[in-house]
Design an enzyme around this catalytic site. Sequence first.
Site, mmCIF file in Angstrom:
data_model
loop_
_atom_site.group_PDB
_atom_site.id
_atom_site.type_symbol
_atom_site.label_atom_id
_atom_site.label_comp_id
_atom_site.label_asym_id
_atom_site.label_seq_id
_atom_site.Cartn_x
_atom_site.Cartn_y
_atom_site.Cartn_z
ATOM 1 N N GLU A 1 -7.109 -5.575 13.109
ATOM 2 C CA GLU A 1 -7.894 -6.708 12.656
ATOM 3 C C GLU A 1 -7.925 -7.784 13.738
ATOM 4 O O GLU A 1 -6.882 -8.131 14.283
ATOM 5 C CB GLU A 1 -7.148 -7.283 11.450
ATOM 6 C CG GLU A 1 -7.963 -7.524 10.240
ATOM 7 C CD GLU A 1 -7.091 -8.108 9.153
ATOM 8 O OE1 GLU A 1 -6.568 -7.325 8.350
ATOM 9 O OE2 GLU A 1 -6.925 -9.343 9.129
ATOM 10 N N GLU B 1 0.836 -1.204 0.000
ATOM 11 C CA GLU B 1 0.000 0.000 0.000
ATOM 12 C C GLU B 1 0.873 1.257 0.000
ATOM 13 O O GLU B 1 2.095 1.173 -0.067
ATOM 14 C CB GLU B 1 -0.955 0.004 1.203
ATOM 15 C CG GLU B 1 -2.363 0.415 0.762
ATOM 16 C CD GLU B 1 -3.397 0.567 1.871
ATOM 17 O OE1 GLU B 1 -3.374 -0.223 2.817
ATOM 18 O OE2 GLU B 1 -4.221 1.471 1.747
ATOM 19 N N ASP C 1 -10.441 2.414 -1.669
ATOM 20 C CA ASP C 1 -9.263 2.317 -0.804
ATOM 21 C C ASP C 1 -8.365 3.536 -1.053
ATOM 22 O O ASP C 1 -8.818 4.659 -0.847
ATOM 23 C CB ASP C 1 -8.579 0.961 -1.076
ATOM 24 C CG ASP C 1 -7.677 0.522 0.049
ATOM 25 O OD1 ASP C 1 -7.056 1.379 0.690
ATOM 26 O OD2 ASP C 1 -7.569 -0.698 0.288
ATOM 27 N N ASN D 1 -8.373 5.847 4.668
ATOM 28 C CA ASN D 1 -7.619 5.455 3.478
ATOM 29 C C ASN D 1 -7.298 6.631 2.578
ATOM 30 O O ASN D 1 -6.628 7.556 3.023
ATOM 31 C CB ASN D 1 -8.370 4.325 2.750
ATOM 32 C CG ASN D 1 -7.773 2.972 3.095
ATOM 33 O OD1 ASN D 1 -6.559 2.814 3.046
ATOM 34 N ND2 ASN D 1 -8.609 2.004 3.439
#
Length: 344
Positions: free
Chosen positions: A152, A40, A236, A184
């Site tokens: 998470e 990312e 995203d 994001n």
Amino acid sequence: MRRAICKYVSLTWILIILVCGGQGHRVTVEKVTDSYGLSEGPHWDHRIQKLYFVDIYNQYIRRLDPATGVVTSAYVEHGPVGVAVPVDDTTDKFVAGSGKDIVLVTWNGDENEDNATFKVLTSIEPSSSDTRINDGKVDSSGRLWLGTMANEVNGQVAHKMGSLYCINDTFQSEKIVTPVSVSNGLAWNIEDNTFYYIDSFTYQVEAYDYNPNNGSISNKRIVFDLKKANLEGLPDGMAIDTDGNLWIAVYGGSQVIHVNPKTQQLLRKVKIPAANVTSVAFGGPLLDILYVTTSSHGLTAQERKESPHAGALFAIKGLGVRGILANSFAMNGVKDSSEEKNID
Ligand SMILES: *[C@@H]1O[C@H](CO)[C@@H](O)[C@H](O)[C@H]1NC(C)=O
Ligand SMILES: *[C@@H]1O[C@H](CO)[C@@H](O)[C@H](O)[C@H]1NC(C)=O
Ligand SMILES: *[C@@H]1O[C@H](CO)[C@@H](O)[C@H](O)[C@H]1NC(C)=O
Ligand SMILES: *[C@@H]1O[C@H](CO)[C@@H](O)[C@H](O)[C@H]1NC(C)=O
């Protein structure tokens, strides 16, 4: 709505070309790296013509040299690396979001570093909050905007646990938007008067009036809604072109979409051969190549075989648009490591 009808012509396992109609351009999508984890935060460094990105849970800052295809990596022992951007006027310093902390990482970028030197500068959320830093970007004044999300747990991410922050040159942080679920994509238009922002779980792209002098945002409105457009997946990471149109990575949607935020029109779709597309950034000498990061996070060995490109980076060429130069972080008093003593 113009829709590019794309079909795959797979040349080799490395090179995947998509031939798209509808725009008068020959759009190609090329795989440019191996598969990593949750890739990312792509950032094009025009000074050295190389692309930085992060591999979040593997805790790496990575650098692609498009001229050679070589990727070098630096491991950051501190925690998941949500974002990393070079510090202005340095060639070996990065400000990164690692876990809940802002860290200054030293890495020359040319060699692999299996335990990069870092220094914790500040923590943006209390140690009790079960969150981590996710995506971020630097504004025209050199301030780093970055957001957080819940950690998470068993593949699930709790909603509304995060916020968007702005970090200035002395590492003081200001909370800009709260609460957010998965902070994001961020982008400022070339006129520097509008800020675009994505909280993925809203399925929407937000716009705000932006004041570049004091960094304040106001007048929130929704400029695109993936659900209303009947698009599968979550918005995203995001980039903007010089026409003021947005390029949005669609996580779980196997594509990048091109959106006009003024008309809310879906202009184009570009298929990517990986389901979880995480972010995009313009790069190349002319800023006309759209680099795309994807994720292989959470896949079993069998699923990895079925999605061999997941986690790789791709380069989209022939879009006929250009991006805006990425900013590096303006840090008070920092110099190259040859003058390390000045960091404090
Ligand atoms: C990595 O470096 C840090 C100091 O920067 C040190 O405390 C740690 O033990 C090192 N880790 C490994 C695996 O060598
Ligand atoms: C940095 O941000 C803090 C908190 O918003 C503010 O008090 C301070 O004045 C800012 N510093 C500079 C140099 O802008
Ligand atoms: C920033 O400047 C604008 C325009 O001068 C003003 O309306 C706004 O209140 C300022 N915001 C902050 C946080 O200082
Ligand atoms: C995409 O991500 C989701 C979870 O976010 C995961 O369940 C799925 O297996 C991933 N798919 C691929 C092909 O990477």
